[in-house]
Scaffold this active site. Structure first.
Site, PDB file in Angstrom:
ATOM      1  N   TYR A   1       5.862  -0.679   0.084  1.00  0.00           N
ATOM      2  CA  TYR A   1       4.502  -0.445  -0.430  1.00  0.00           C
ATOM      3  C   TYR A   1       3.725   0.488   0.490  1.00  0.00           C
ATOM      4  O   TYR A   1       3.201   1.523   0.065  1.00  0.00           O
ATOM      5  CB  TYR A   1       3.754  -1.780  -0.590  1.00  0.00           C
ATOM      6  CG  TYR A   1       2.246  -1.612  -0.726  1.00  0.00           C
ATOM      7  CD1 TYR A   1       1.689  -0.978  -1.833  1.00  0.00           C
ATOM      8  CD2 TYR A   1       1.378  -2.068   0.273  1.00  0.00           C
ATOM      9  CE1 TYR A   1       0.307  -0.796  -1.947  1.00  0.00           C
ATOM     10  CE2 TYR A   1       0.002  -1.899   0.168  1.00  0.00           C
ATOM     11  CZ  TYR A   1      -0.527  -1.263  -0.945  1.00  0.00           C
ATOM     12  OH  TYR A   1      -1.882  -1.077  -1.054  1.00  0.00           O
ATOM     13  N   THR A  18      -4.872   2.307   1.822  1.00  0.00           N
ATOM     14  CA  THR A  18      -4.870   1.020   2.522  1.00  0.00           C
ATOM     15  C   THR A  18      -4.733   1.205   4.029  1.00  0.00           C
ATOM     16  O   THR A  18      -4.165   2.207   4.489  1.00  0.00           O
ATOM     17  CB  THR A  18      -3.687   0.166   1.995  1.00  0.00           C
ATOM     18  OG1 THR A  18      -3.453  -0.917   2.882  1.00  0.00           O
ATOM     19  CG2 THR A  18      -2.404   0.973   1.933  1.00  0.00           C
ATOM     20  N   ASP A  19      -5.185   0.208   4.790  1.00  0.00           N
ATOM     21  CA  ASP A  19      -4.969   0.242   6.246  1.00  0.00           C
ATOM     22  C   ASP A  19      -3.512  -0.043   6.599  1.00  0.00           C
ATOM     23  O   ASP A  19      -3.097   0.151   7.740  1.00  0.00           O
ATOM     24  CB  ASP A  19      -5.911  -0.742   6.968  1.00  0.00           C
ATOM     25  CG  ASP A  19      -5.685  -2.203   6.597  1.00  0.00           C
ATOM     26  OD1 ASP A  19      -4.899  -2.482   5.661  1.00  0.00           O
ATOM     27  OD2 ASP A  19      -6.311  -3.076   7.237  1.00  0.00           O
ATOM     28  N   GLU A  20      -2.715  -0.491   5.596  1.00  0.00           N
ATOM     29  CA  GLU A  20      -1.319  -0.816   5.891  1.00  0.00           C
ATOM     30  C   GLU A  20      -0.505   0.430   6.250  1.00  0.00           C
ATOM     31  O   GLU A  20       0.585   0.314   6.801  1.00  0.00           O
ATOM     32  CB  GLU A  20      -0.683  -1.575   4.721  1.00  0.00           C
ATOM     33  CG  GLU A  20      -1.406  -2.885   4.454  1.00  0.00           C
ATOM     34  CD  GLU A  20      -0.684  -3.822   3.517  1.00  0.00           C
ATOM     35  OE1 GLU A  20       0.553  -3.805   3.475  1.00  0.00           O
ATOM     36  OE2 GLU A  20      -1.384  -4.594   2.828  1.00  0.00           O
ATOM     37  N   LYS A  41       2.307   4.358  -0.039  1.00  0.00           N
ATOM     38  CA  LYS A  41       0.886   4.725   0.065  1.00  0.00           C
ATOM     39  C   LYS A  41       0.711   5.809   1.144  1.00  0.00           C
ATOM     40  O   LYS A  41      -0.057   6.748   0.970  1.00  0.00           O
ATOM     41  CB  LYS A  41       0.025   3.503   0.389  1.00  0.00           C
ATOM     42  CG  LYS A  41      -0.108   2.486  -0.743  1.00  0.00           C
ATOM     43  CD  LYS A  41      -0.787   3.025  -1.990  1.00  0.00           C
ATOM     44  CE  LYS A  41      -2.252   3.341  -1.786  1.00  0.00           C
ATOM     45  NZ  LYS A  41      -2.908   3.690  -3.080  1.00  0.00           N
TER      46      LYS A  41
HETATM   47  P1  NAD Z   1      -3.922  -3.837  -8.658  1.00  0.00           P
HETATM   48  O1  NAD Z   1      -2.435  -4.018  -8.563  1.00  0.00           O
HETATM   49  O2  NAD Z   1      -4.787  -5.022  -8.924  1.00  0.00           O
HETATM   50  O3  NAD Z   1      -4.261  -2.775  -9.808  1.00  0.00           O
HETATM   51  C1  NAD Z   1      -3.531  -1.578  -9.978  1.00  0.00           C
HETATM   52  C2  NAD Z   1      -3.904  -1.006 -11.335  1.00  0.00           C
HETATM   53  O4  NAD Z   1      -3.178   0.235 -11.492  1.00  0.00           O
HETATM   54  C3  NAD Z   1      -3.511  -1.884 -12.526  1.00  0.00           C
HETATM   55  O5  NAD Z   1      -4.574  -1.963 -13.450  1.00  0.00           O
HETATM   56  C4  NAD Z   1      -2.299  -1.184 -13.117  1.00  0.00           C
HETATM   57  O6  NAD Z   1      -2.173  -1.385 -14.536  1.00  0.00           O
HETATM   58  C5  NAD Z   1      -2.602   0.267 -12.785  1.00  0.00           C
HETATM   59  N1  NAD Z   1      -1.390   1.103 -12.733  1.00  0.00           N
HETATM   60  C6  NAD Z   1      -0.244   0.825 -12.062  1.00  0.00           C
HETATM   61  N2  NAD Z   1       0.642   1.809 -12.262  1.00  0.00           N
HETATM   62  C7  NAD Z   1       0.031   2.739 -13.040  1.00  0.00           C
HETATM   63  C8  NAD Z   1       0.432   3.990 -13.566  1.00  0.00           C
HETATM   64  N3  NAD Z   1       1.663   4.490 -13.357  1.00  0.00           N
HETATM   65  N4  NAD Z   1      -0.458   4.692 -14.311  1.00  0.00           N
HETATM   66  C9  NAD Z   1      -1.707   4.206 -14.552  1.00  0.00           C
HETATM   67  N5  NAD Z   1      -2.122   3.013 -14.098  1.00  0.00           N
HETATM   68  C10 NAD Z   1      -1.264   2.290 -13.338  1.00  0.00           C
HETATM   69  O7  NAD Z   1      -4.332  -3.105  -7.320  1.00  0.00           O
HETATM   70  P2  NAD Z   1      -5.676  -3.267  -6.460  1.00  0.00           P
HETATM   71  O8  NAD Z   1      -5.523  -4.408  -5.540  1.00  0.00           O
HETATM   72  O9  NAD Z   1      -6.836  -3.190  -7.361  1.00  0.00           O
HETATM   73  O10 NAD Z   1      -5.591  -1.933  -5.568  1.00  0.00           O
HETATM   74  C11 NAD Z   1      -6.153  -0.695  -6.056  1.00  0.00           C
HETATM   75  C12 NAD Z   1      -5.893   0.393  -5.040  1.00  0.00           C
HETATM   76  O11 NAD Z   1      -6.500   0.050  -3.800  1.00  0.00           O
HETATM   77  C13 NAD Z   1      -4.418   0.625  -4.744  1.00  0.00           C
HETATM   78  O12 NAD Z   1      -4.201   2.005  -4.610  1.00  0.00           O
HETATM   79  C14 NAD Z   1      -4.179  -0.077  -3.421  1.00  0.00           C
HETATM   80  O13 NAD Z   1      -3.168   0.547  -2.685  1.00  0.00           O
HETATM   81  C15 NAD Z   1      -5.530   0.084  -2.755  1.00  0.00           C
HETATM   82  N6  NAD Z   1      -5.899  -0.981  -1.800  1.00  0.00           N
HETATM   83  C16 NAD Z   1      -5.813  -2.291  -2.155  1.00  0.00           C
HETATM   84  C17 NAD Z   1      -6.214  -3.286  -1.247  1.00  0.00           C
HETATM   85  C18 NAD Z   1      -6.199  -4.754  -1.605  1.00  0.00           C
HETATM   86  O14 NAD Z   1      -6.454  -5.591  -0.731  1.00  0.00           O
HETATM   87  N7  NAD Z   1      -5.937  -5.123  -2.853  1.00  0.00           N
HETATM   88  C19 NAD Z   1      -6.667  -2.912   0.027  1.00  0.00           C
HETATM   89  C20 NAD Z   1      -6.743  -1.559   0.354  1.00  0.00           C
HETATM   90  C21 NAD Z   1      -6.366  -0.592  -0.576  1.00  0.00           C
END
Ligand code: NAD
Length: 353
Positions: free
Chosen positions: A158, A132-134, A162
């Site tokens: 969080y 993430t950009d965070e 990350k």
């Molecule tokens: P999300 O919370 O919707 O999904 C996370 C998934 O990971 C879920 O399906 C959950 O069941 C699974 N999970 C959690 N813990 C687990 C474990 N111990 N073992 C196996 N599976 C596990 O998250 P998202 O919004 O889809 O984000 C996905 C990735 O992208 C993350 O790494 C997040 O940091 C990154 N990200 C998200 C955003 C955003 O805006 N949502 C932006 C930039 C980066």
């Protein structure tokens, strides 16, 4: 045909990645997901019957199961998205974030290293860490942008977890030579987004005639990217990106939180003639609430590297993407109703109710 491991493939972005690969390529996808509250297999119904798709309910903290999966499927690519991802939850209880985002990434790196070190063709494997950009903290000027060189300064449990996982991934590359790529992306929005996040929460609260909570004065700025643009970018990076590189991914769509909420209200005002009682416009439901502690002011991404080197650009502007998103929530009530009433959790147990 290549084999992709997608961790967190039942989550918001992971499910978009799985749908993208199954719908647009001939490759095979193994979705590795623990199915926390954020994992929802109903986001994958349109591709779940494909014989190129397999689901494995595994916790990334479980080394022995991870080793078994690497031996069973011999993946070419790992796309690592599994994480705890909600900032507010990380403030209320950081433990799961440390466990999954840091320890889980370490366990996955070790399983990948064990598998990769035995490969004859070491160039046939890549580990793509999705971040993430965070991790960069926040920006106070109005024109500064996060580049791949910006130093890390995370603010919340969080983003700190990350940032920590990004450091581990880089160290595994530098120390052991593991072929890794990292991407850092701005805020995503779009279909199948869990309704605790700002955009789906606002849409669903508005439809229900409930208050639309906005943190502080709503002046926080985020750079919004449509989730399907992100999924396309991630596929491009893992297949064409250069090993050892980091790519920032963003939508060139900076918006204040309050303006995001107002835009959603304008779209709903146009689409829904029959408004909840006592309101003229959905904007009447906006309510400012106490700000989140440590709330970052502004995030904005310089995505010129991925644009120049890999030719990726977002297809959606914020205006087109947010309209599609509101329409999707209005047309897919059963998906989010089953999330709100908790019945989506039944599918993980095979109950299917
Ligand atoms: P999300 O919370 O919707 O999904 C996370 C998934 O990971 C879920 O399906 C959950 O069941 C699974 N999970 C959690 N813990 C687990 C474990 N111990 N073992 C196996 N599976 C596990 O998250 P998202 O919004 O889809 O984000 C996905 C990735 O992208 C993350 O790494 C997040 O940091 C990154 N990200 C998200 C955003 C955003 O805006 N949502 C932006 C930039 C980066």
């Amino acid at each position: 045909m290549k084999t992709f491991f997608v961790t967190g493939g039942a989550g918001f972005i992971g499910s978009a990645v799985v749908r993208h690969i199954i719908n647009n390529t001939n490759h095979k996808v193994i979705n590795i997901d623990k199915l926390t509250y954020a994992g929802n297999l109903e986001s994958l119904i349109e591709i779940e019957k494909s014989d190129r798709y397999h689901f494995e309910q595994v916790d990334i903290c479980d080394s022995s199961s991870l080793n078994d999966l690497f031996n069973k499927y011999s993946p070419n690519y790992v796309m690592h998205l599994a994480a705890e991802s909600h900032v507010d939850r990380s403030i209320d209880g950081p433990g799961d974030f440390i466990e999954t985002n840091i320890i889980g990434t370490y366990k996955l790196l070790e399983a990948a290293r064990k598998y990769w070190s035995q490969l004859q063709d070491k160039n046939s494997f890549k580990f793509h860490h999705i971040s993430t950009d965070e991790v960069y903290g926040d920006l106070h000027g109005t024109t500064d942008l996060f580049t791949e060189e910006t130093s890390y300064s995370p603010s919340s449990p969080y983003s700190a977890s990350k940032a920590s996982s990004d450091h581990l991934v880089r160290a595994w590359s530098r120390t052991y030579g593991l072929p890794v790529i990292i991407t850092n992306c701005s805020n995503n929005y779009g279909p199948y987004h869990f309704p605790e996040k700002l955009i789906p929460l606002t849409i669903l609260n508005a439809i229900a005639g409930k208050k639309l909570p906005v943190y502080g004065n709503g002046e926080q700025i985020r750079d919004w990217l449509y989730v399907e643009d992100h999924a396309r970018a991630l596929y491009k990076v893992v297949t064409d990106g250069e090993i050892g590189q980091t790519y920032n991914i963003g939508g060139h769509n900076e918006r204040k939180n309050i303006d995001v909420v107002r835009t959603i209200c304008d779209i709903l005002d146009d689409m829904i003639a029959d408004k909840p009682e006592n309101i003229q416009s959905f904007k009447d439901l906006i309510e400012f609430v106490t700000d989140r502690p440590g709330h970052d002011l502004r995030y904005a991404i310089d995505a010129s590297k991925i644009q120049h080197e890999l030719g990726w650009e977002p297809d959606e502007t914020f205006e087109t993407g947010i309209k599609k998103t509101v329409e999707w929530y209005l047309n897919n009530t059963s998906w989010w109703q089953r999330v709100l009433d908790g019945s989506y959790a039944g599918t993980r147990l095979g109950l299917g109710n």
